[in-house]
Design a protein around this motif. Structure first.
Motif, mmCIF file in Angstrom:
data_model
loop_
_atom_site.group_PDB
_atom_site.id
_atom_site.type_symbol
_atom_site.label_atom_id
_atom_site.label_comp_id
_atom_site.label_asym_id
_atom_site.label_seq_id
_atom_site.Cartn_x
_atom_site.Cartn_y
_atom_site.Cartn_z
ATOM 1 N N GLU A 177 1.348 14.970 -1.051
ATOM 2 C CA GLU A 177 1.346 15.465 -2.423
ATOM 3 C C GLU A 177 2.654 16.189 -2.723
ATOM 4 O O GLU A 177 3.149 16.976 -1.910
ATOM 5 N N TRP A 178 3.186 15.888 -3.921
ATOM 6 C CA TRP A 178 4.432 16.461 -4.408
ATOM 7 C C TRP A 178 4.196 17.105 -5.766
ATOM 8 O O TRP A 178 3.372 16.639 -6.546
ATOM 9 N N ARG A 179 4.947 18.122 -6.054
ATOM 10 C CA ARG A 179 4.828 18.822 -7.329
ATOM 11 C C ARG A 179 5.173 17.912 -8.506
ATOM 12 O O ARG A 179 4.585 18.025 -9.584
ATOM 13 N N SER A 180 6.130 16.982 -8.299
ATOM 14 C CA SER A 180 6.578 16.132 -9.406
ATOM 15 C C SER A 180 7.166 14.831 -8.869
ATOM 16 O O SER A 180 7.527 14.739 -7.692
ATOM 17 N N PRO A 181 7.307 13.827 -9.739
ATOM 18 C CA PRO A 181 7.974 12.594 -9.329
ATOM 19 C C PRO A 181 9.424 12.840 -8.881
ATOM 20 O O PRO A 181 9.908 12.183 -7.963
ATOM 21 N N ALA A 182 10.092 13.791 -9.505
ATOM 22 C CA ALA A 182 11.478 14.105 -9.135
ATOM 23 C C ALA A 182 11.552 14.659 -7.714
ATOM 24 O O ALA A 182 12.476 14.332 -6.954
ATOM 25 N N ASP A 183 10.587 15.500 -7.345
ATOM 26 C CA ASP A 183 10.560 16.038 -5.978
ATOM 27 C C ASP A 183 10.335 14.924 -4.960
ATOM 28 O O ASP A 183 10.967 14.900 -3.901
ATOM 29 N N PHE A 184 9.437 14.006 -5.280
ATOM 30 C CA PHE A 184 9.190 12.869 -4.391
ATOM 31 C C PHE A 184 10.445 12.016 -4.264
ATOM 32 O O PHE A 184 10.833 11.626 -3.161
ATOM 33 N N ALA A 185 11.110 11.735 -5.363
ATOM 34 C CA ALA A 185 12.333 10.925 -5.333
ATOM 35 C C ALA A 185 13.426 11.605 -4.507
ATOM 36 O O ALA A 185 14.131 10.947 -3.725
ATOM 37 N N ALA A 186 13.561 12.916 -4.642
ATOM 38 C CA ALA A 186 14.569 13.654 -3.867
ATOM 39 C C ALA A 186 14.248 13.593 -2.380
ATOM 40 O O ALA A 186 15.151 13.468 -1.543
ATOM 41 N N SER A 187 12.976 13.666 -2.032
ATOM 42 C CA SER A 187 12.573 13.569 -0.630
ATOM 43 C C SER A 187 12.906 12.186 -0.075
ATOM 44 O O SER A 187 13.431 12.072 1.035
ATOM 45 N N ARG A 188 12.597 11.158 -0.825
ATOM 46 C CA ARG A 188 12.911 9.793 -0.387
ATOM 47 C C ARG A 188 14.401 9.624 -0.136
ATOM 48 O O ARG A 188 14.803 8.956 0.814
ATOM 49 N N ALA A 189 15.210 10.226 -0.984
ATOM 50 C CA ALA A 189 16.666 10.110 -0.835
ATOM 51 C C ALA A 189 17.140 10.760 0.466
ATOM 52 O O ALA A 189 18.114 10.302 1.069
ATOM 53 N N LYS A 190 16.445 11.795 0.921
ATOM 54 C CA LYS A 190 16.828 12.466 2.168
ATOM 55 C C LYS A 190 16.415 11.663 3.399
ATOM 56 O O LYS A 190 17.021 11.800 4.457
ATOM 57 N N GLY A 191 15.354 10.867 3.275
ATOM 58 C CA GLY A 191 14.909 10.054 4.410
ATOM 59 C C GLY A 191 14.575 10.897 5.630
ATOM 60 O O GLY A 191 14.064 12.002 5.524
ATOM 61 N N GLY A 192 14.909 10.382 6.793
ATOM 62 C CA GLY A 192 14.634 11.059 8.057
ATOM 63 C C GLY A 192 15.790 11.938 8.477
ATOM 64 O O GLY A 192 16.394 11.725 9.526
ATOM 65 N N ASN A 193 16.102 12.940 7.678
ATOM 66 C CA ASN A 193 17.288 13.757 7.908
ATOM 67 C C ASN A 193 17.115 14.871 8.935
ATOM 68 O O ASN A 193 18.097 15.511 9.300
ATOM 69 N N LEU A 194 15.901 15.127 9.381
ATOM 70 C CA LEU A 194 15.675 16.205 10.347
ATOM 71 C C LEU A 194 14.917 15.677 11.561
ATOM 72 O O LEU A 194 14.175 14.690 11.466
ATOM 73 N N PRO A 195 15.069 16.330 12.710
ATOM 74 C CA PRO A 195 14.486 15.816 13.962
ATOM 75 C C PRO A 195 12.973 15.601 13.928
ATOM 76 O O PRO A 195 12.479 14.607 14.463
ATOM 77 N N GLY A 196 12.224 16.510 13.317
ATOM 78 C CA GLY A 196 10.779 16.350 13.268
ATOM 79 C C GLY A 196 10.358 15.137 12.451
ATOM 80 O O GLY A 196 9.416 14.429 12.811
ATOM 81 N N ILE A 197 11.067 14.894 11.375
ATOM 82 C CA ILE A 197 10.790 13.732 10.532
ATOM 83 C C ILE A 197 11.187 12.458 11.270
ATOM 84 O O ILE A 197 10.445 11.471 11.286
ATOM 85 N N GLN A 198 12.333 12.486 11.921
ATOM 86 C CA GLN A 198 12.802 11.328 12.683
ATOM 87 C C GLN A 198 11.812 10.951 13.789
ATOM 88 O O GLN A 198 11.523 9.771 14.004
ATOM 89 N N ALA A 199 11.273 11.948 14.487
ATOM 90 C CA ALA A 199 10.329 11.676 15.576
ATOM 91 C C ALA A 199 9.057 11.019 15.045
ATOM 92 O O ALA A 199 8.526 10.088 15.661
ATOM 93 N N PHE A 200 8.572 11.480 13.902
ATOM 94 C CA PHE A 200 7.374 10.882 13.311
ATOM 95 C C PHE A 200 7.654 9.441 12.897
ATOM 96 O O PHE A 200 6.894 8.528 13.211
ATOM 97 N N PHE A 201 8.764 9.228 12.203
ATOM 98 C CA PHE A 201 9.120 7.869 11.773
ATOM 99 C C PHE A 201 9.305 6.933 12.967
ATOM 100 O O PHE A 201 8.958 5.760 12.908
ATOM 101 N N ALA A 202 9.849 7.446 14.072
ATOM 102 C CA ALA A 202 10.115 6.622 15.257
ATOM 103 C C ALA A 202 8.828 6.110 15.905
ATOM 104 O O ALA A 202 8.847 5.082 16.592
#
Length: 94
Positions: A55-80
């Motif tokens: 859940e995101w506060r707004s479509p803009a927040d979701f879009a900004a998150s998508r643009a960042k992708g797997g930019n941090l180690p915890g996110i990268q580990a989950f995606f991997a």
């Protein structure tokens, strides 16, 4: 209105433990780095498929998150730990 991201993916049985172990780090990275992140639920389905409902506060927040992708180690580990992306959808919580 709250924006909901629904992602369906597959994880092999031998990688399920990695997925679950990495979840807390992914959520912590989202909380620290993603403006408008409200929370996430991980749902296990039959046959090695999973749903991640975020859940995101707004479509803009979701879009900004998508643009960042797997930019941090915890996110990268989950995606991997994910073997295959099945689908990704965006909706509005009513």
């Amino acid at each position: 209105m709250t924006t909901v991201e629904i992602t369906r993916f597959r994880v092999s049985p031998e990688r399920t433990a990695d997925l679950l172990a990495s979840r807390a780090g992914m959520v912590a990275d989202f909380e620290a780095d993603r403006e408008g992140f409200l929370g996430a639920k991980l749902i296990e389905l039959p046959g090695g498929e999973w749903l991640d409902v975020v859940e995101w506060r707004s479509p803009a927040d979701f879009a900004a998150s998508r643009a960042k992708g797997g930019n941090l180690p915890g996110i990268q580990a989950f995606f991997a730990a994910i073997d295959e992306l099945v689908s990704s959808e965006e909706g509005t919580l009513r």
